[in-house]
Design an enzyme around this catalytic site. Structure first.
Site, short mmCIF file in Angstrom:
data_model
loop_
_atom_site.label_atom_id
_atom_site.label_comp_id
_atom_site.label_asym_id
_atom_site.label_seq_id
_atom_site.Cartn_x
_atom_site.Cartn_y
_atom_site.Cartn_z
N PRO A 78 -13.29 72.35 16.00
CA PRO A 78 -13.45 70.94 15.61
C PRO A 78 -12.12 70.34 15.21
O PRO A 78 -11.36 70.94 14.46
CB PRO A 78 -14.39 71.02 14.40
CG PRO A 78 -14.16 72.39 13.83
CD PRO A 78 -13.84 73.27 15.00
N TYR A 129 -18.27 68.44 6.96
CA TYR A 129 -17.52 68.42 5.70
C TYR A 129 -18.52 67.90 4.68
O TYR A 129 -18.54 66.69 4.39
CB TYR A 129 -16.35 67.45 5.80
CG TYR A 129 -15.13 67.96 6.52
CD1 TYR A 129 -14.59 69.21 6.22
CD2 TYR A 129 -14.47 67.18 7.46
CE1 TYR A 129 -13.44 69.67 6.86
CE2 TYR A 129 -13.32 67.63 8.11
CZ TYR A 129 -12.82 68.87 7.79
OH TYR A 129 -11.67 69.32 8.42
N LYS A 254 -17.23 78.39 8.44
CA LYS A 254 -15.86 78.36 8.98
C LYS A 254 -14.84 78.37 7.85
O LYS A 254 -14.97 77.60 6.89
CB LYS A 254 -15.67 77.09 9.82
CG LYS A 254 -14.24 76.87 10.34
CD LYS A 254 -14.17 75.67 11.27
CE LYS A 254 -12.82 75.50 11.91
NZ LYS A 254 -11.85 74.76 11.11
N HIS A 278 -7.78 77.19 8.95
CA HIS A 278 -7.72 75.78 9.32
C HIS A 278 -6.43 75.49 10.11
O HIS A 278 -5.84 74.42 10.00
CB HIS A 278 -7.77 74.91 8.05
CG HIS A 278 -8.51 73.61 8.22
ND1 HIS A 278 -9.79 73.42 7.78
CD2 HIS A 278 -8.14 72.42 8.77
CE1 HIS A 278 -10.17 72.18 8.04
NE2 HIS A 278 -9.20 71.56 8.65
N GLY A 311 -3.75 79.90 16.02
CA GLY A 311 -2.59 80.46 16.73
C GLY A 311 -2.88 81.02 18.10
O GLY A 311 -1.97 81.56 18.74
N ARG A 313 -2.88 81.09 21.77
CA ARG A 313 -2.18 80.28 22.78
C ARG A 313 -2.16 80.93 24.15
O ARG A 313 -1.72 80.31 25.13
CB ARG A 313 -0.71 80.06 22.35
CG ARG A 313 -0.54 79.34 21.02
CD ARG A 313 -0.99 77.89 21.12
NE ARG A 313 -0.84 77.19 19.87
CZ ARG A 313 -1.79 77.10 18.93
NH1 ARG A 313 -2.97 77.67 19.12
NH2 ARG A 313 -1.59 76.43 17.81
N ARG A 333 -5.09 73.07 18.59
CA ARG A 333 -3.96 72.29 19.10
C ARG A 333 -3.78 72.36 20.61
O ARG A 333 -3.42 71.34 21.23
CB ARG A 333 -2.68 72.70 18.37
CG ARG A 333 -2.71 72.36 16.88
CD ARG A 333 -1.45 72.83 16.18
NE ARG A 333 -1.45 72.61 14.75
CZ ARG A 333 -1.97 73.44 13.85
NH1 ARG A 333 -2.56 74.56 14.25
NH2 ARG A 333 -1.89 73.17 12.56
C1 LIG Z 1 -5.38 67.68 14.47
C2 LIG Z 1 -6.34 68.67 13.88
C3 LIG Z 1 -7.51 68.21 13.28
C4 LIG Z 1 -8.40 69.14 12.74
N1 LIG Z 1 -9.58 68.67 12.21
C5 LIG Z 1 -10.49 69.57 11.76
C6 LIG Z 1 -11.77 69.12 11.32
O1 LIG Z 1 -12.09 67.94 11.37
N2 LIG Z 1 -12.64 70.06 10.86
C7 LIG Z 1 -12.33 71.40 10.79
O2 LIG Z 1 -13.15 72.21 10.35
N3 LIG Z 1 -11.13 71.83 11.22
C8 LIG Z 1 -10.23 70.96 11.71
N4 LIG Z 1 -9.03 71.42 12.20
C9 LIG Z 1 -8.78 72.88 12.25
C10 LIG Z 1 -9.30 73.46 13.57
O3 LIG Z 1 -10.70 73.43 13.62
C11 LIG Z 1 -8.87 74.93 13.75
O4 LIG Z 1 -9.24 75.66 12.61
C12 LIG Z 1 -7.36 75.09 14.00
O5 LIG Z 1 -6.84 74.00 14.73
C13 LIG Z 1 -7.12 76.36 14.78
O6 LIG Z 1 -5.76 76.59 14.92
P1 LIG Z 1 -4.89 76.23 16.24
O7 LIG Z 1 -4.69 74.76 16.19
O8 LIG Z 1 -3.64 77.01 16.02
O9 LIG Z 1 -5.68 76.67 17.45
C14 LIG Z 1 -8.11 70.53 12.76
C15 LIG Z 1 -6.94 70.98 13.37
C16 LIG Z 1 -6.06 70.06 13.94
C17 LIG Z 1 -4.83 70.59 14.61
#
Ligand SMILES: Cc1cc2nc3c(=O)[nH]c(=O)nc-3n(C[C@H](O)[C@H](O)[C@H](O)COP(=O)(O)O)c2cc1C
Length: 408
Positions: A78, A129, A254, A278, A311, A313, A333
């Site tokens: 998400p 949330y 989560k 996160h 992480g 990728r 990301r």
């Molecule tokens: C721009 C952005 C917005 C995010 N928004 C949420 C969110 O609304 N709810 C949530 O549970 N996690 C959120 N996350 C965390 C992601 O769900 C996830 O845990 C995280 O991006 C995983 O790591 P990665 O970006 O290295 O793959 C967000 C992450 C990013 C990068």
């Protein structure tokens, strides 16, 4: 997109495409970025020890979770505020996930109404949330049931706002404000200003927090009347046990990093947990999810599926997580970078790259399917500082750290 050969290529292209404040928001972490760096670095602490001369000619990348078979063990985590990354960003992510046959988790901070997203990708999960108010949680749950959401993900690592200094430095704040600096940033990125900002304003108006609560919420430029986090810092495992009684769909927790929290998730009857920090965006200096995984797998074994994000990728990252006990991984990301560069097609391409890598890496590892990957195919890197599980005892009380043993 023909020379975008990896998720790293997409990340570089997205940096060029997005205004600084937006790519800072998407790609940044909190405080000193220690968790963000560690999430990636952790994968280097493990090396494959592949097997050869196995018949892998009939291999596939499919993976089953509960009663659903997906195209590969990778889903879309998400992510909120994607309206700033692409026009109708949530919808593009949902459509790409649906076309690729992988799960999509609707963020509680998303802007396209979840009812519309569920129509575009009917099997989507919803991430909440939740506020610390059971009556409101009950009303949100009713909305989810009416929209036929079957899988509810509760994020547990955001009880207060993180200290995202990089956002503040780039003048990126929530509620979102158009400052002169942001206007200049936008002017330097005309493709974004026209294709994302102005197009969104012209079609849907200012993006809203459409899915945070039971009603379509305020524009992202306005603080919701009840605030963003109303009482979220009061939520406890008792609330999760209470929720379990009221929610008859699947419940996923989560943000689990501690094996005792994994045990709590199991005790309250959760259907899965996501090992996550996160994406390094909440508490800085946490253990990387990949490093948290072995102790969690040991604590809850096969009693419930363990999912992981943070992480990931490469296909090799996916296989390392599976070998250490994850059933499925999620990316945040990488698909947002695909979204920034090419909309639905960009997200599909990122997912296709990951799937091709998983397919090739499985073969080279000597496995014909994701569920054939096991811990015996990995060893700690000789120079890794990890694993030294004897230096840490999850049951050691508040500090969680055992007395020094002389281990490095
Ligand atoms: C721009 C952005 C917005 C995010 N928004 C949420 C969110 O609304 N709810 C949530 O549970 N996690 C959120 N996350 C965390 C992601 O769900 C996830 O845990 C995280 O991006 C995983 O790591 P990665 O970006 O290295 O793959 C967000 C992450 C990013 C990068």
């Amino acid at each position: 997109m023909s020379m975008l050969l990896s998720t790293a290529d997409y990340e570089r292209a997205a940096r060029r495409r997005l205004p600084r404040c937006v790519h800072g928001f998407v790609l940044g972490g909190t405080e000193d970025g220690a968790s963000l760096r560690e999430n990636r670095r952790a994968f280097d602490d493990w090396q494959f020890v592949p097997r050869g001369l196995n018949d892998v000619s009939q291999r596939h990348t499919r993976a089953t979770l509960w009663d659903t078979e997906y195209a590969m063990p990778v889903g879309l985590a998400p992510t909120g505020l994607t309206a700033l990354v692409a026009h109708d960003g949530d919808l593009a992510l949902a459509r790409a996930a649906q076309a690729a046959g992988v799960p999509f988790i609707i963020s509680g901070s998303s802007s396209v109404p979840l009812e519309e997203l569920m129509q575009a990708a009917p099997g989507s999960w919803y991430q909440a949330y939740f506020p610390g108010d059971r009556e409101r949680i009950g009303r949100i749950v009713q909305r989810l049931q009416a929209a036929r959401v079957r899988t509810l993900v509760v994020t547990m690592d955001t009880c207060v706002a993180a200290n995202r200094e990089n956002n503040a430095r780039l003048h990126f704040n929530i509620p979102f404000r158009l400052t002169p600096r942001l206007l200049l940033d936008g002017a330097l990125h005309p493709r974004w200003s026209l294709g994302v900002l102005l197009r969104s304003l012209a079609t849907r108006g200012v993006p809203r927090f459409a899915n945070l609560y039971e009603e379509i919420g305020t524009p992202i430029t306005v603080e919701p009347p009840q605030g963003f986090r109303t009482g979220r810092d009061q939520l406890t495992w008792d609330d999760m046990a209470w929720l379990r009684q009221r929610w008859d769909g699947r419940l996923v927790i989560k943000g689990v990093l501690h094996p005792q929290d994994a045990q709590r998730a199991l005790d309250i009857g959760a259907d899965a947990l996501i090992v996550s920090n996160h994406g390094g965006r909440q508490l800085d200096g946490t253990v990387a999810p990949l490093h948290a995984l072995p102790a969690i797998a040991q604590a809850v074994g096969h009693a419930l599926p363990i999912l992981l994000d943070g992480g990931v990728r490469r296909g090799t990252d996916v296989l390392k997580a599976l070998a250490l006990g994850a059933r499925f991984v999620f990316v945040g990301r990488p698909t947002l970078c695909g979204l920034a560069v090419g909309g639905v097609e960009g997200v599909r391409d990122v997912l296709a790259l990951l799937q091709q890598e998983i397919d090739r890496d499985l073969a080279l590892l000597g496995c014909a399917a994701p569920d054939a990957v096991h811990a015996g195919l990995l060893r700690p890197h000789p120079r890794a500082q990890w694993p030294h599980p004897q230096t840490w005892r999850p049951d050691a009380g508040d500090a969680g750290v055992a007395p020094a043993t002389g281990n490095p």
